[in-house]
Write a protein that holds these residues in place. Structure first.
Motif, PDB file in Angstrom:
ATOM      1  N   UNK A  67     -17.212   8.973  -1.184  1.00 48.48           N
ATOM      2  CA  UNK A  67     -16.227   7.904  -1.304  1.00 48.48           C
ATOM      3  C   UNK A  67     -16.828   6.555  -0.917  1.00 48.48           C
ATOM      4  N   UNK A  68     -17.592   6.532   0.175  1.00 47.49           N
ATOM      5  CA  UNK A  68     -18.211   5.286   0.624  1.00 47.49           C
ATOM      6  C   UNK A  68     -19.151   4.733  -0.437  1.00 47.49           C
ATOM      7  N   UNK A  69     -19.884   5.620  -1.090  1.00 41.77           N
ATOM      8  CA  UNK A  69     -20.794   5.185  -2.156  1.00 41.77           C
ATOM      9  C   UNK A  69     -20.015   4.620  -3.333  1.00 41.77           C
ATOM     10  N   UNK A  70     -18.926   5.298  -3.722  1.00 40.99           N
ATOM     11  CA  UNK A  70     -18.116   4.814  -4.848  1.00 40.99           C
ATOM     12  C   UNK A  70     -17.488   3.458  -4.532  1.00 40.99           C
ATOM     13  N   UNK A  71     -17.041   3.281  -3.283  1.00 42.23           N
ATOM     14  CA  UNK A  71     -16.465   1.995  -2.885  1.00 42.23           C
ATOM     15  C   UNK A  71     -17.520   0.897  -2.966  1.00 42.23           C
ATOM     16  N   UNK A  72     -18.697   1.185  -2.487  1.00 42.54           N
ATOM     17  CA  UNK A  72     -19.779   0.199  -2.516  1.00 42.54           C
ATOM     18  C   UNK A  72     -20.137  -0.195  -3.948  1.00 42.54           C
ATOM     19  N   UNK A  73     -20.244   0.784  -4.826  1.00 42.59           N
ATOM     20  CA  UNK A  73     -20.629   0.519  -6.216  1.00 42.59           C
ATOM     21  C   UNK A  73     -19.551  -0.297  -6.935  1.00 42.59           C
ATOM     22  N   UNK A  74     -18.277  -0.050  -6.597  1.00 40.58           N
ATOM     23  CA  UNK A  74     -17.160  -0.701  -7.307  1.00 40.58           C
ATOM     24  C   UNK A  74     -16.497  -1.790  -6.474  1.00 40.58           C
ATOM     25  N   UNK A  75     -17.191  -2.311  -5.475  1.00 43.69           N
ATOM     26  CA  UNK A  75     -16.590  -3.256  -4.524  1.00 43.69           C
ATOM     27  C   UNK A  75     -15.981  -4.476  -5.209  1.00 43.69           C
ATOM     28  N   UNK A  76     -16.660  -5.026  -6.194  1.00 48.31           N
ATOM     29  CA  UNK A  76     -16.150  -6.222  -6.864  1.00 48.31           C
ATOM     30  C   UNK A  76     -14.780  -5.954  -7.487  1.00 48.31           C
ATOM     31  N   UNK A  77     -14.639  -4.855  -8.192  1.00 50.26           N
ATOM     32  CA  UNK A  77     -13.376  -4.538  -8.857  1.00 50.26           C
ATOM     33  C   UNK A  77     -12.296  -4.106  -7.873  1.00 50.26           C
ATOM     34  N   UNK A 212     -13.130   5.812 -11.980  1.00 49.71           N
ATOM     35  CA  UNK A 212     -14.463   5.714 -11.380  1.00 49.71           C
ATOM     36  C   UNK A 212     -14.444   6.108  -9.904  1.00 49.71           C
ATOM     37  N   UNK A 213     -13.323   5.853  -9.251  1.00 48.20           N
ATOM     38  CA  UNK A 213     -13.186   6.198  -7.833  1.00 48.20           C
ATOM     39  C   UNK A 213     -12.652   7.615  -7.629  1.00 48.20           C
ATOM     40  N   UNK A 214     -12.420   8.319  -8.727  1.00 47.91           N
ATOM     41  CA  UNK A 214     -11.895   9.686  -8.684  1.00 47.91           C
ATOM     42  C   UNK A 214     -10.543   9.740  -7.953  1.00 47.91           C
ATOM     43  N   UNK A 215      -9.706   8.752  -8.243  1.00 39.48           N
ATOM     44  CA  UNK A 215      -8.358   8.704  -7.684  1.00 39.48           C
ATOM     45  C   UNK A 215      -7.400   9.324  -8.683  1.00 39.48           C
ATOM     46  N   UNK A 216      -6.666  10.333  -8.246  1.00 42.43           N
ATOM     47  CA  UNK A 216      -5.723  11.006  -9.148  1.00 42.43           C
ATOM     48  C   UNK A 216      -4.310  11.039  -8.584  1.00 42.43           C
ATOM     49  N   UNK A 217      -4.097  10.503  -7.397  1.00 45.66           N
ATOM     50  CA  UNK A 217      -2.780  10.534  -6.787  1.00 45.66           C
ATOM     51  C   UNK A 217      -2.479   9.245  -6.047  1.00 45.66           C
ATOM     52  N   UNK A 218      -1.199   9.065  -5.727  1.00 46.07           N
ATOM     53  CA  UNK A 218      -0.766   7.896  -4.966  1.00 46.07           C
ATOM     54  C   UNK A 218       0.061   8.359  -3.761  1.00 46.07           C
ATOM     55  N   UNK A 219       0.093   7.576  -2.693  1.00 45.00           N
ATOM     56  CA  UNK A 219      -0.719   6.371  -2.533  1.00 45.00           C
ATOM     57  C   UNK A 219      -2.171   6.725  -2.217  1.00 45.00           C
ATOM     58  N   UNK A 226     -13.919   2.689   3.355  1.00 45.26           N
ATOM     59  CA  UNK A 226     -13.409   4.062   3.421  1.00 45.26           C
ATOM     60  C   UNK A 226     -12.212   4.260   2.499  1.00 45.26           C
ATOM     61  N   UNK A 227     -12.187   5.407   1.817  1.00 47.68           N
ATOM     62  CA  UNK A 227     -11.073   5.776   0.955  1.00 47.68           C
ATOM     63  C   UNK A 227     -10.135   6.699   1.720  1.00 47.68           C
ATOM     64  N   UNK A 228      -8.845   6.397   1.665  1.00 48.82           N
ATOM     65  CA  UNK A 228      -7.833   7.197   2.350  1.00 48.82           C
ATOM     66  C   UNK A 228      -6.917   7.770   1.279  1.00 48.82           C
ATOM     67  N   UNK A 229      -7.057   9.047   1.018  1.00 52.42           N
ATOM     68  CA  UNK A 229      -6.358   9.673  -0.099  1.00 52.42           C
ATOM     69  C   UNK A 229      -5.057  10.296   0.391  1.00 52.42           C
TER      70      UNK A 229
END
Length: 246
Positions: A67-77, A212-219, A226-229
């Motif tokens: 998750x930390x890597x995905x956040x870093x790669x997509x930080x701008x968006x 890209x962040x592999x988010x499939x649910x909310x919130x 850090x990603x909090x799923x």
């Protein structure tokens, strides 16, 4: 009680992986080995529980790292896409991003707690990303909110966001027109803009980011790196904020 053969079997298990070659055992040795391992696990099932706990911890650690890597790669968006609503303290030392669906029960539960967190802290920047995934009513709600933001600005969007998350009636043209009027908006202007390309583009871009962040649910939240799923109670969110500040 561990038999001598069982002890030997587990001694073999403790050897480096390359030293354990079941293919070099005779059929009889392999059968005995498997029987002893099975007997041991039946006699001491807590070993399996311990192994599963270790596996879960490893998987959780791997997920946090990924998750930390995905956040870093997509930080701008994530943090500066140029279109998502930004509230709280724009200069805050903590940024909290929420992917929200207005028809999601846990999003509704989290709404007031997130609002309380941001207001009581005073140094949090909050970003809301419209991520409708629960059907037509969700999509219509997000289209309405985005249309309000694009046509009437951030203050109007905040009011619409708050009203939509509390809306319990069916979402259709009638209820949205009524809602717009109750908030003092030009209902025709908002509803006419809901199906525009500009609104569709924003929803599409957020969906692509979520993929890209592999988010499939909310919130789903992003706090700093850090990603909090899923839903987190207010006090847990406060503890995470404190931890991020060190």
């Amino acid at each position: 009680m561990r038999t001598p053969l069982m002890a030997a079997a587990f001694a073999v298990c403790a050897l480096p992986l390359q030293a354990l070659d079941l293919g070099k055992m005779t059929d009889e040795e392999r059968a005995i080995f498997r029987a002893e391992v099975r007997a041991f696990l039946i006699e001491q099932p807590e070993v399996l529980v311990e192994a599963f706990n270790v596996l879960e911890q490893q998987q959780a650690a791997n997920q946090v790292s990924a998750d930390a890597t995905m956040v870093q790669v997509n930080a701008q968006d994530i943090f500066d896409d140029g279109y998502s609503w930004v509230g709280g303290n724009p200069e805050g030392d903590i940024t909290l991003v929420e992917f929200v669906d207005y028809r999601c029960g846990y999003c509704r539960k989290a709404h007031d707690e997130v609002k309380e967190l941001v207001e009581s802290d005073g140094n949090i920047r909050i970003i809301v990303k419209e991520f409708p995934i629960l059907g037509e009513a969700s999509t219509a709600s997000s289209r309405f909110a985005i249309a309000v933001k694009q046509k009437l600005g951030d203050a109007a969007y905040e009011a619409a966001n708050d009203a939509l998350i509390r809306l319990r009636s069916d979402v259709n043209q009638v209820t949205l027109r009524r809602l717009a009027s109750s908030l003092g908006f030009d209902a025709a202007e908002v509803l006419d803009h809901m199906d525009s390309d500009e609104v569709s583009r924003e929803i599409l871009q957020t969906r692509q980011l979520a993929q890209r962040l592999q988010i499939s649910g909310t919130p789903t939240f992003v706090m700093q790196d850090e990603m909090l799923r899923g839903y987190l109670p207010l006090e847990a969110m406060r503890q995470l904020v404190d931890a991020k500040r060190g």
